[in-house]
Design a protein around this motif. Structure first.
Motif, PDB file in Angstrom:
ATOM      1  N   LYS A 254       1.197  -1.210   0.053  1.00 29.49           N
ATOM      2  CA  LYS A 254      -0.397  -0.246   0.026  1.00 29.49           C
ATOM      3  C   LYS A 254       0.312   1.132   0.209  1.00 29.49           C
ATOM      4  O   LYS A 254       0.838   2.349  -0.378  1.00 29.49           O
ATOM      5  CB  LYS A 254      -0.511  -0.159   1.124  1.00 29.49           C
ATOM      6  CG  LYS A 254      -1.914   0.636   1.139  1.00 29.49           C
ATOM      7  CD  LYS A 254      -2.952   1.034   2.600  1.00 29.49           C
ATOM      8  CE  LYS A 254      -2.974   2.254   2.619  1.00 29.49           C
ATOM      9  NZ  LYS A 254      -4.567   2.613   3.638  1.00 29.49           N
TER      10      LYS A 254
ATOM     11  N   ASP B 166      -9.776  10.075  -5.597  1.00 34.68           N
ATOM     12  CA  ASP B 166     -10.586   9.772  -3.642  1.00 34.68           C
ATOM     13  C   ASP B 166      -9.759   8.550  -3.152  1.00 34.68           C
ATOM     14  O   ASP B 166      -9.523   8.675  -1.881  1.00 34.68           O
ATOM     15  CB  ASP B 166     -11.645   9.688  -4.228  1.00 34.68           C
ATOM     16  CG  ASP B 166     -12.567  10.989  -4.618  1.00 34.68           C
ATOM     17  OD1 ASP B 166     -11.943  12.187  -3.996  1.00 34.68           O
ATOM     18  OD2 ASP B 166     -13.536  10.973  -4.411  1.00 34.68           O
ATOM     19  N   ILE B 167      -9.587   7.076  -3.804  1.00 35.07           N
ATOM     20  CA  ILE B 167      -8.543   5.915  -3.521  1.00 35.07           C
ATOM     21  C   ILE B 167      -7.636   6.703  -2.713  1.00 35.07           C
ATOM     22  O   ILE B 167      -7.219   6.339  -1.987  1.00 35.07           O
ATOM     23  CB  ILE B 167      -9.235   5.340  -4.312  1.00 35.07           C
ATOM     24  CG1 ILE B 167     -10.048   4.578  -4.558  1.00 35.07           C
ATOM     25  CG2 ILE B 167      -7.784   4.299  -3.717  1.00 35.07           C
ATOM     26  CD1 ILE B 167     -10.666   3.318  -3.945  1.00 35.07           C
ATOM     27  N   ARG B 168      -6.532   7.404  -3.338  1.00 36.25           N
ATOM     28  CA  ARG B 168      -5.662   8.174  -2.765  1.00 36.25           C
ATOM     29  C   ARG B 168      -5.922   9.237  -1.353  1.00 36.25           C
ATOM     30  O   ARG B 168      -4.771   8.860  -0.764  1.00 36.25           O
ATOM     31  CB  ARG B 168      -5.299   8.584  -3.719  1.00 36.25           C
ATOM     32  CG  ARG B 168      -4.224   7.385  -5.240  1.00 36.25           C
ATOM     33  CD  ARG B 168      -3.114   8.685  -5.707  1.00 36.25           C
ATOM     34  NE  ARG B 168      -2.814   7.210  -7.430  1.00 36.25           N
ATOM     35  CZ  ARG B 168      -2.165   6.333  -6.604  1.00 36.25           C
ATOM     36  NH1 ARG B 168      -1.411   6.280  -5.425  1.00 36.25           N
ATOM     37  NH2 ARG B 168      -1.542   5.481  -7.745  1.00 36.25           N
TER      38      ARG B 168
ATOM     39  N   CYS C 201      -4.302   9.048 -14.261  1.00 34.07           N
ATOM     40  CA  CYS C 201      -4.789   8.446 -12.690  1.00 34.07           C
ATOM     41  C   CYS C 201      -3.579   8.191 -12.569  1.00 34.07           C
ATOM     42  O   CYS C 201      -3.317   8.409 -11.380  1.00 34.07           O
ATOM     43  CB  CYS C 201      -5.804   7.471 -13.475  1.00 34.07           C
ATOM     44  SG  CYS C 201      -6.740   7.623 -14.309  1.00 34.07           S
TER      45      CYS C 201
ATOM     46  N   ILE D 191     -13.685   8.959 -13.017  1.00 34.46           N
ATOM     47  CA  ILE D 191     -12.578   7.589 -13.220  1.00 34.46           C
ATOM     48  C   ILE D 191     -11.037   8.354 -12.826  1.00 34.46           C
ATOM     49  O   ILE D 191     -10.559   8.199 -11.497  1.00 34.46           O
ATOM     50  CB  ILE D 191     -12.093   6.901 -14.412  1.00 34.46           C
ATOM     51  CG1 ILE D 191     -13.879   6.004 -14.900  1.00 34.46           C
ATOM     52  CG2 ILE D 191     -11.415   6.668 -14.618  1.00 34.46           C
ATOM     53  CD1 ILE D 191     -13.459   4.247 -14.460  1.00 34.46           C
TER      54      ILE D 191
ATOM     55  N   LEU E 264       2.441   1.354  -3.385  1.00 38.87           N
ATOM     56  CA  LEU E 264       1.552   3.118  -4.520  1.00 38.87           C
ATOM     57  C   LEU E 264       0.582   3.676  -4.484  1.00 38.87           C
ATOM     58  O   LEU E 264       0.803   5.027  -5.397  1.00 38.87           O
ATOM     59  CB  LEU E 264       0.007   1.372  -4.711  1.00 38.87           C
ATOM     60  CG  LEU E 264       0.022  -0.289  -4.884  1.00 38.87           C
ATOM     61  CD1 LEU E 264      -0.685  -1.005  -4.389  1.00 38.87           C
ATOM     62  CD2 LEU E 264       0.592   0.090  -6.568  1.00 38.87           C
ATOM     63  N   LYS E 265       1.007   4.066  -3.332  1.00 42.39           N
ATOM     64  CA  LYS E 265       0.734   5.945  -2.793  1.00 42.39           C
ATOM     65  C   LYS E 265       1.868   6.362  -3.658  1.00 42.39           C
ATOM     66  O   LYS E 265       1.604   7.425  -4.320  1.00 42.39           O
ATOM     67  CB  LYS E 265       1.392   6.143  -1.571  1.00 42.39           C
ATOM     68  CG  LYS E 265       0.067   5.545  -0.507  1.00 42.39           C
ATOM     69  CD  LYS E 265       0.327   6.224   0.618  1.00 42.39           C
ATOM     70  CE  LYS E 265      -1.080   5.108   1.892  1.00 42.39           C
ATOM     71  NZ  LYS E 265      -0.888   6.080   3.511  1.00 42.39           N
TER      72      LYS E 265
ATOM     73  N   PHE F 162     -12.400   9.365  -9.290  1.00 42.71           N
ATOM     74  CA  PHE F 162     -12.071   7.700  -7.958  1.00 42.71           C
ATOM     75  C   PHE F 162     -10.456   7.921  -7.637  1.00 42.71           C
ATOM     76  O   PHE F 162     -10.725   7.270  -7.053  1.00 42.71           O
ATOM     77  CB  PHE F 162     -12.928   7.342  -8.547  1.00 42.71           C
ATOM     78  CG  PHE F 162     -12.990   5.474  -8.504  1.00 42.71           C
ATOM     79  CD1 PHE F 162     -13.465   5.543  -7.560  1.00 42.71           C
ATOM     80  CD2 PHE F 162     -11.878   4.347  -9.129  1.00 42.71           C
ATOM     81  CE1 PHE F 162     -13.625   4.137  -6.861  1.00 42.71           C
ATOM     82  CE2 PHE F 162     -12.085   3.232  -8.447  1.00 42.71           C
ATOM     83  CZ  PHE F 162     -12.786   3.071  -7.291  1.00 42.71           C
ATOM     84  N   ALA F 163      -9.501   7.770  -8.813  1.00 41.70           N
ATOM     85  CA  ALA F 163      -8.803   7.234  -8.367  1.00 41.70           C
ATOM     86  C   ALA F 163      -7.837   8.416  -7.663  1.00 41.70           C
ATOM     87  O   ALA F 163      -7.106   7.935  -6.683  1.00 41.70           O
ATOM     88  CB  ALA F 163      -7.810   7.595  -9.696  1.00 41.70           C
TER      89      ALA F 163
END
Lengths: 262, 280
Positions: B76, B106-108, B146, B100, B79-80, B103-104
């Motif tokens: 994790k 926001d997940i981060r 992204c 999209i 991937l940050k 969303f990418a």
């Protein structure tokens, strides 16, 4: 909870279609009772004396001569089966849809742990099932009110609690299948729910396969049993809960180390 | 204190798919701030290597780290700091391009609006179009946004330019060079050799799951391989020769050489030569 919201949004169309179709169909059948009432009352006695068929459908315990009996034997059965099919469709696609739709490389290279992905997806599944049952139950209650029928809140609550657990169990078993495959196995999910429904019918008729009642969650969500006994079968519910938890944990464990293909 | 661990370090990585090989005993290092080319034909093991680094697939032998973090235990965190662009830019078909990208981000858990807006403007991304209405090239542009909007320390690109028109390819590399100037490293898997030669400082060549060589692009093109063009016994011959030139000339004894030209080969010729050599 970004992924949870995303899942809810992704499932929203299917959710609305299923909820409205099942809810309105069953509501329509409740409202139809007034026009069927007289003829059904005449046939109620013969329906309750059809031997194994009556046993399978619960008509040996509840009479079609009342809306309550009609609901427990016909409407609840329809809700159970359709609800289980909806849960199976949701469950089978939950994890495998990322690989089937080739979105796994996008989702799983974002900084989010796989366990957290599984958890949020499962939470979205649970929310869908609970909302589905709440909305449908609301529609059925409106039907009862419209028909001027007295509602036994406890019976209704127990049945809808049991049917929700049954749908969650079937959906979780399909979720487990979903963790092992790379494509959507909707057909397999539907097959599982129909087979378990048939198993419930058969184990009520044939003493030789009575033990199937421990396998099929339709057994503990049978409305005729719940309405006549006024309680849930705790042992069966515990088995169902056990199967659900074990299925979820295996799915989680499997998915943590699964090789994801694009 | 600034972390000086390599951007990517792979030691003896082996990944097999059942009985089939993925990559075998692969070791390589990409330094911070480098632009590193990873060359190989389809099925050589490039994507397997990348997916192992990103935790999409598990490997049981060897180890790998990104920015000093172990890829197995700190996925994790890794991937940050990574911006990844897969070869097939696939997204949720019913979503809009803007959704999209959001969303990418926001997940981060990041607000990347400013950077995303700059990237979308430069790449000409239509934020209001649904994914299922977009061509591969346009989906690739979303994939670039992204991968870049959170200004990662390391970019990993798998066949990034396929589907992009030449103008967009130029803009894409311009962006990479800009982020690279700010300190970001880039690991670029490709079989477009001109891209590697133009933009990369180091490169590695992989064949059938094994690393053949890794060096600076300059050194790779300065091998003792030569392009030989000659007319021998009235027949024109054109090939890349790697090895002792005395042996080559000794082989000409008894033949009539009308004309011969010996020159440095292009990178693609060296690449092909490595492959031909490996297949013998």
């Amino acid at each position: 909870m970004t992924l949870y919201k995303h899942e809810m949004k992704q499932n929203s169309k299917g959710f609305l279609i299923w909820t409205l179709c099942v809810g309105l169909t069953c509501l329509g059948c409740i409202l139809l009772y007034s026009s069927l009432e007289n003829s059904v009352k005449d046939m109620a006695d013969s329906f309750s004396n059809m031997g194994s068929v009556s046993t399978a459908l619960g008509m040996d315990k509840m009479s079609l001569a009342t809306l309550r009996g009609y609901y427990a034997t016909e409407i609840a059965m329809m809700h159970n089966l359709l609800g289980a099919m909806f849960a199976a469709i949701l469950g089978t696609g939950l994890l495998s849809k990322e690989e089937a739709g080739h979105t796994s490389e996008f989702l799983y290279t974002l900084p989010i742990r796989r366990e957290w992905v599984v958890f949020q997806k499962y939470l979205a599944f649970l929310s869908n099932i609970l909302l589905f049952n709440l909305i449908c139950a609301g529609m059925y209650l409106l039907g009862f009110l419209y028909m001027g029928e007295e509602i036994n809140g406890k019976e209704m609550a127990l049945f809808h609690f049991a049917t929700s657990l049954m749908q969650i169990e079937i959906g979780t078993v399909c979720f487990l299948v979903s963790a092992f495959v790379k494509r959507n196995l909707t057909g397999a999910g539907l097959g599982i729910s129909i087979m378990l429904f048939a198993a419930d019918m058969m184990c009520r008729i044939l003493p030789a396969i009575e033990n199937l009642k421990y396998v099929t969650p339709f057994y503990y969500s049978n409305a005729a049993d719940i309405f006549t006994e006024g309680r849930l079968n705790g042992a069966m519910l515990a088995i169902g809960a056990g199967i659900t938890i074990v299925s979820f944990l295996i799915a989680l464990f499997r998915y943590r180390s699964k090789d994801l293909t694009p | 204190m600034e972390n000086k661990e390599p951007a990517i370090e792979i030691k003896n990585l082996t990944k097999k798919y059942g009985k089939h090989r993925g990559v075998i005993n692969l070791s390589l290092k990409v330094e911070r701030g480098d632009i590193f080319g990873f060359l190989g034909p389809n099925g050589a093991g490039k994507s397997t290597t990348i997916r192992s680094l990103l935790g999409l697939i598990a490997f049981w032998e060897g180890r790998a780290s990104i920015l000093g973090m172990d890829v197995k235990s700190r996925q994790k965190d890794i991937l940050k700091e990574v911006g990844y662009m897969p070869s097939e830019a696939m997204f949720y078909p019913s979503m809009k391009a803007g959704d999209i990208i959001r969303f990418a981000a926001d997940i981060r858990g990041l607000d990347c609006k400013k950077e995303a807006s700059m990237l979308c403007e430069r790449l000409g991304v239509d934020l209001h179009k649904r994914i299922d209405e977009l061509s591969l090239g346009n989906r690739k542009k979303i994939s670039i946004v992204c991968a870049m909007q959170h200004k990662p320390k390391l970019f990993i690109f798998d066949e990034p330019t396929s589907g992009l028109d030449p103008l967009m390819q130029a803009e894409f590399f311009k962006l990479i060079l800009e982020y690279n100037k700010q300190g970001a490293a880039c690991f670029l898997s490709s079989h477009v050799l001109s891209e590697i030669k133009t933009y990369c400082r180091h490169a590695a060549i992989i064949r059938e799951g094994q690393l053949i060589c890794t060096d600076t692009v300059e050194n790779l093109t300065k091998t003792n391989a030569k392009r030989i063009h000659m007319i021998k016994d009235g027949k024109e011959e054109n090939f890349v020769y790697k090895g002792d030139l005395d042996k080559l000339f000794a082989g000409f004894f008894g033949h009539h050489i009308e004309d011969i030209t010996i020159e440095e080969p292009q990178l693609d010729e060296i690449f092909m030569h490595y492959y031909e050599e490996g297949q013998k």
